[in-house]
Design an enzyme around this catalytic site. Sequence first.
Site, PDB file in Angstrom:
ATOM      1  N   HIS A   1       0.992  -1.111  -0.056  1.00 61.37           N
ATOM      2  CA  HIS A   1       0.037   0.040  -0.033  1.00 61.37           C
ATOM      3  C   HIS A   1       0.844   1.533  -0.248  1.00 61.37           C
ATOM      4  O   HIS A   1       1.881   1.185   0.774  1.00 61.37           O
ATOM      5  CB  HIS A   1      -0.935  -0.190   1.144  1.00 61.37           C
ATOM      6  CG  HIS A   1      -1.987   0.727   1.105  1.00 61.37           C
ATOM      7  ND1 HIS A   1      -1.960   2.186   1.236  1.00 61.37           N
ATOM      8  CD2 HIS A   1      -3.177   0.728   0.847  1.00 61.37           C
ATOM      9  CE1 HIS A   1      -3.135   2.872   1.048  1.00 61.37           C
ATOM     10  NE2 HIS A   1      -3.996   1.937   0.634  1.00 61.37           N
TER      11      HIS A   1
ATOM     12  N   ASP B   1      -7.907  -5.037  -0.087  1.00 66.63           N
ATOM     13  CA  ASP B   1      -8.537  -6.137  -1.041  1.00 66.63           C
ATOM     14  C   ASP B   1      -8.126  -7.384  -1.194  1.00 66.63           C
ATOM     15  O   ASP B   1      -8.617  -8.233  -1.626  1.00 66.63           O
ATOM     16  CB  ASP B   1      -7.788  -5.472  -2.410  1.00 66.63           C
ATOM     17  CG  ASP B   1      -8.721  -4.308  -2.755  1.00 66.63           C
ATOM     18  OD1 ASP B   1     -10.062  -4.313  -2.570  1.00 66.63           O
ATOM     19  OD2 ASP B   1      -8.077  -3.244  -3.369  1.00 66.63           O
TER      20      ASP B   1
HETATM   21  N1  CMC Z   1       4.323  -7.504  -4.917  1.00 68.75           N
HETATM   22  C1  CMC Z   1       5.798  -7.463  -5.023  1.00 68.75           C
HETATM   23  N2  CMC Z   1       6.401  -6.301  -5.014  1.00 68.75           N
HETATM   24  C2  CMC Z   1       5.781  -5.236  -4.462  1.00 68.75           C
HETATM   25  C3  CMC Z   1       4.478  -5.215  -4.464  1.00 68.75           C
HETATM   26  C4  CMC Z   1       3.574  -6.314  -4.579  1.00 68.75           C
HETATM   27  N3  CMC Z   1       2.397  -6.519  -4.654  1.00 68.75           N
HETATM   28  N4  CMC Z   1       3.961  -3.936  -4.020  1.00 68.75           N
HETATM   29  C5  CMC Z   1       5.045  -3.297  -4.052  1.00 68.75           C
HETATM   30  N5  CMC Z   1       6.049  -4.121  -4.175  1.00 68.75           N
HETATM   31  C6  CMC Z   1       7.773  -3.644  -4.229  1.00 68.75           C
HETATM   32  C7  CMC Z   1       7.851  -2.877  -5.639  1.00 68.75           C
HETATM   33  O1  CMC Z   1       8.417  -3.660  -6.730  1.00 68.75           O
HETATM   34  C8  CMC Z   1       8.993  -1.972  -4.893  1.00 68.75           C
HETATM   35  O2  CMC Z   1      10.257  -2.591  -4.799  1.00 68.75           O
HETATM   36  P1  CMC Z   1      11.527  -1.846  -5.224  1.00 68.75           P
HETATM   37  O3  CMC Z   1      11.959  -1.073  -4.010  1.00 68.75           O
HETATM   38  O4  CMC Z   1      12.676  -3.121  -5.286  1.00 68.75           O
HETATM   39  O5  CMC Z   1      11.546  -1.198  -6.357  1.00 68.75           O
HETATM   40  C9  CMC Z   1       8.632  -1.656  -3.532  1.00 68.75           C
HETATM   41  O6  CMC Z   1       7.612  -2.681  -3.164  1.00 68.75           O
HETATM   42  C10 CMC Z   1       7.630  -0.300  -3.303  1.00 68.75           C
HETATM   43  O7  CMC Z   1       6.549  -0.498  -4.376  1.00 68.75           O
HETATM   44  P2  CMC Z   1       6.111   0.785  -5.067  1.00 68.75           P
HETATM   45  O8  CMC Z   1       5.382   0.229  -6.422  1.00 68.75           O
HETATM   46  O9  CMC Z   1       7.133   1.864  -5.329  1.00 68.75           O
HETATM   47  O10 CMC Z   1       5.099   1.203  -4.108  1.00 68.75           O
HETATM   48  P3  CMC Z   1       3.924   2.087  -4.211  1.00 68.75           P
HETATM   49  O11 CMC Z   1       3.642   2.983  -2.986  1.00 68.75           O
HETATM   50  O12 CMC Z   1       4.028   2.966  -5.746  1.00 68.75           O
HETATM   51  O13 CMC Z   1       2.491   1.209  -4.746  1.00 68.75           O
HETATM   52  C11 CMC Z   1       0.982  -0.190  -4.563  1.00 68.75           C
HETATM   53  C12 CMC Z   1       1.596   0.855  -3.896  1.00 68.75           C
HETATM   54  C13 CMC Z   1      -0.391  -0.416  -3.787  1.00 68.75           C
HETATM   55  C14 CMC Z   1       0.408   0.236  -6.057  1.00 68.75           C
HETATM   56  C15 CMC Z   1       1.600  -1.444  -4.774  1.00 68.75           C
HETATM   57  O14 CMC Z   1       2.080  -2.073  -3.563  1.00 68.75           O
HETATM   58  C16 CMC Z   1       1.013  -2.695  -5.606  1.00 68.75           C
HETATM   59  O15 CMC Z   1       1.281  -2.800  -6.981  1.00 68.75           O
HETATM   60  N6  CMC Z   1       0.320  -3.685  -4.974  1.00 68.75           N
HETATM   61  C17 CMC Z   1      -0.525  -4.780  -5.854  1.00 68.75           C
HETATM   62  C18 CMC Z   1      -1.787  -4.005  -6.103  1.00 68.75           C
HETATM   63  C19 CMC Z   1      -2.862  -3.662  -5.052  1.00 68.75           C
HETATM   64  O16 CMC Z   1      -3.159  -4.843  -4.229  1.00 68.75           O
HETATM   65  N7  CMC Z   1      -3.462  -2.518  -4.720  1.00 68.75           N
HETATM   66  C20 CMC Z   1      -4.649  -2.303  -3.957  1.00 68.75           C
HETATM   67  C21 CMC Z   1      -4.116  -1.260  -2.937  1.00 68.75           C
HETATM   68  S1  CMC Z   1      -5.373  -1.157  -1.590  1.00 68.75           S
HETATM   69  C22 CMC Z   1      -6.579  -0.460  -2.394  1.00 68.75           C
HETATM   70  C23 CMC Z   1      -6.871   0.746  -2.639  1.00 68.75           C
HETATM   71  O17 CMC Z   1      -7.028   1.587  -1.763  1.00 68.75           O
HETATM   72  O18 CMC Z   1      -6.539   1.035  -3.883  1.00 68.75           O
END
Ligand code: CMC
Length: 429
Positions: free
Chosen positions: A307, A364
Amino acid sequence: MSETARIILDGNEYELPVITGSEGEKAIDISKLRGMTGYITLDSGFKNTGSTKSAITFLDGEKGILRYRGYPIEQLAEKASFLEVAYLLIYAELPNKTQLDWFTDSITMHTLVHEDMRRFFEAFPTDSHPMGILSSMISSLSTFYPESQNPNRPFADIEMTIHRLIAKLPTLAAQAYKNNNGHPIMYPKNDLSYTENFLHMMFGLPSSNYEVDPVISDALNKLLILHADHEQNCSASTVRIVGSSQANLYSSISAGIAALWGPLHGGANQAVIEMLETIKNDGGDLQKWVDKAKDKTDSFRLMGFGHRVYKNFDPRAKIIKKAADDVLDKLGMDDPLIDIAKQLETVALQDEYFVKRGLYPNVDFYSGIIYRALGIPTDMFTVMFAIGRLPGWIAQWKEMMENGDPIGRPRQIYTGANNRDYVPVNERK
Ligand code: CMC
């Protein structure tokens, strides 16, 4: 003396005001930075940028705290009704009995949608994704209520649009579902509660007497409350930014629905179930999928994990996990996907990759398990999220309008070609 931040640029020192929120969180106010220095700030994805001051929802990602208007989510999910929470978000205080009765009556009286809208459904291909239908239908509502196109009317008029939206979204969602199934639509029933009425419109048939199971209706009430607002997330920010152009409320909400649809946002609930099914059908080797999620050359991510704000745990996920167990227990159901989900959570939470990055199950991860148990089809999961999130979007839009926020318009750092002369096509290499 008020706190300031000092910034040194090109040898000159500038002072910028520091803003402190009611929970002690701090921000450097950079709104005058460009005028003072010629510099802007750069923050892709607004990871560290506050877009507004807001009094609606407080969340502390490190401590796993979520409160609507000061009330802890745990208490609201346990004790309140969804319409009570909707009132709280929109009107800033919990309603007394008279206010809640008035609000509930008004919502109940506006659940019907114009019969002409039914013709729109005929034009969508069978098996259209209901989020696409919903976004279009909500935008179309503005054409049935042309007075709504001016968002600067007296509040009593705006209030009618707000009530219509809350009343009609479940009706349109259920009609989209019925349409995709080729079943006759069910009209709303005014003697039912908000959640009961939705279940009636989804699962009732003219030929049979559908009795709403209170276990299902209570679980749905809880889920909607847990989704009701989440401060400046992707869809709420979309609603605010579209609304800031003075577009009407229907089209702003329609844009919010479109933003929610993506699998990184609300669409994750559908993606989680599809992922769990894929893992199950692939033989259930969890380590293989965890390794895929860690592999930077593989685009696969563990859906329902991670998240932007919660880096410790998502308080909504904690409540939902328990609710999923309760619902399956009360309905006497066994879902193999919940075992896979629990095992996957255990494997991931012991893995250094996930621990180091603060990646925990989010709202989710388990919500889809409950929706399945309630009989909601997978492609309707994000629609359920939208019904829950609607009061939050409305509250965010209303606050933005009342604050008189300027049009949302970020800047950029240009990295393209420098000035060059046009070359006629036959002279180009
Ligand atoms: N699986 C594997 N690696 C992950 C995941 C994941 N689900 N989420 C983040 N990472 C890694 C990412 O690759 C990055 O690694 P590194 O630092 O080595 O590059 C690190 O963790 C930080 O990730 P980020 O993408 O920079 O984080 P963000 O804050 O931009 O993204 C997120 C947050 C929710 C989009 C992401 O965690 C994600 O894609 N999760 C899966 C989709 C999901 O479950 N979304 C629902 C969110 S809750 C409902 C809502 O309110 O929308």
